[in-house]
Design an enzyme around this catalytic site. Structure first.
Site, PDB file in Angstrom:
ATOM      1  N   ILE A  33      76.749  49.280  50.716  1.00 27.77           N
ATOM      2  CA  ILE A  33      75.405  49.531  50.201  1.00 27.77           C
ATOM      3  C   ILE A  33      74.721  48.174  50.352  1.00 27.77           C
ATOM      4  CG2 ILE A  33      73.975  50.135  48.225  1.00 27.77           C
ATOM      5  CD1 ILE A  33      76.305  51.864  47.208  1.00 27.77           C
ATOM      6  N   PRO A  34      73.841  48.020  51.341  1.00 31.20           N
ATOM      7  CA  PRO A  34      73.400  46.692  51.790  1.00 31.20           C
ATOM      8  C   PRO A  34      72.361  46.001  50.882  1.00 31.20           C
ATOM      9  CG  PRO A  34      72.337  48.376  53.079  1.00 31.20           C
ATOM     10  CD  PRO A  34      73.295  49.091  52.173  1.00 31.20           C
ATOM     11  N   CYS A  35      72.803  45.632  49.693  1.00 29.89           N
ATOM     12  CA  CYS A  35      71.898  44.961  48.755  1.00 29.89           C
ATOM     13  C   CYS A  35      71.505  43.568  49.242  1.00 29.89           C
ATOM     14  CB  CYS A  35      72.514  44.910  47.369  1.00 29.89           C
ATOM     15  SG  CYS A  35      74.136  44.163  47.288  1.00 29.89           S
ATOM     16  N   HIS A  36      72.235  43.026  50.199  1.00 33.30           N
ATOM     17  CA  HIS A  36      71.899  41.705  50.745  1.00 33.30           C
ATOM     18  C   HIS A  36      70.607  41.738  51.555  1.00 33.30           C
ATOM     19  CE1 HIS A  36      74.329  43.756  53.814  1.00 33.30           C
ATOM     20  NE2 HIS A  36      73.624  43.068  54.703  1.00 33.30           N
TER      21      HIS A  36
END
Length: 163
Positions: A126-129
């Site tokens: 889950i690409p929170c970056h």
């Protein structure tokens, strides 16, 4: 199990249903504490499996990003709304907390969006970056600002090579 990835050590946990936890590690001492906090009633045993190997391949860029990887995450309805919006951000692209709040039709909820992003149990998948401050500053990152910069840089390079 704990693996070496191109971004440093990473702990990957699974259930029978899917990947439930991914955390980048600076030390391995805190991993059991994190797992116990997330899953207080779980039987935790150190073991690796093919689902974890597939998640590691995904993190390391070995597997096609279109490959489906089963996930088993828990969260509130709001967190899921934010996490689903994160999954729609293309690799190599960035957005701001405020824009993500607008994307989920809650333009005044950028702080709550930040909290939901920070509670993401599955690093990278889950690409929170991909979320930065409106000013362009990277902002915080649960697994360290240096790692966030590396994730963004690698995706940016890969995205520019695919044009």
């Amino acid at each position: 199990a704990i693996y070496e990835s191109c971004y440093g050590n990473v702990a990957i946990a699974t259930t029978e249903k899917g990947v439930c936890f991914i955390s980048f590690l600076d030390t391995t001492e805190s991993i059991e504490v994190d797992l116990r906090r997330q899953f207080p009633n779980a039987l935790i045993c150190l073991a690796d499996n093919s689902m974890q190997a597939k998640a590691l391949d995904f993190i390391n860029g070995i597997v096609d990003k279109e490959t489906l990887l089963p996930l088993h995450v828990k969260g509130t309805a709001f967190q899921f709304k934010v996490w689903e919006a994160l999954l729609k951000i293309p690799e190599g692209k960035l957005t701001s907390y405020g824009q993500l709040a607008k994307d989920i039709n809650m333009p005044k909820a950028s702080r709550a969006v930040g909290t939901a992003i920070g509670s993401n149990p599955i690093a990278y998948l889950i690409p929170c970056h991909r979320v930065i401050q409106q000013s362009g500053a990277l902002g915080g990152y649960r697994w360290g600002i240096t790692r966030k910069a590396a994730l963004i840089a690698k995706e940016s390079v890969l995205n520019s090579n695919n044009m």
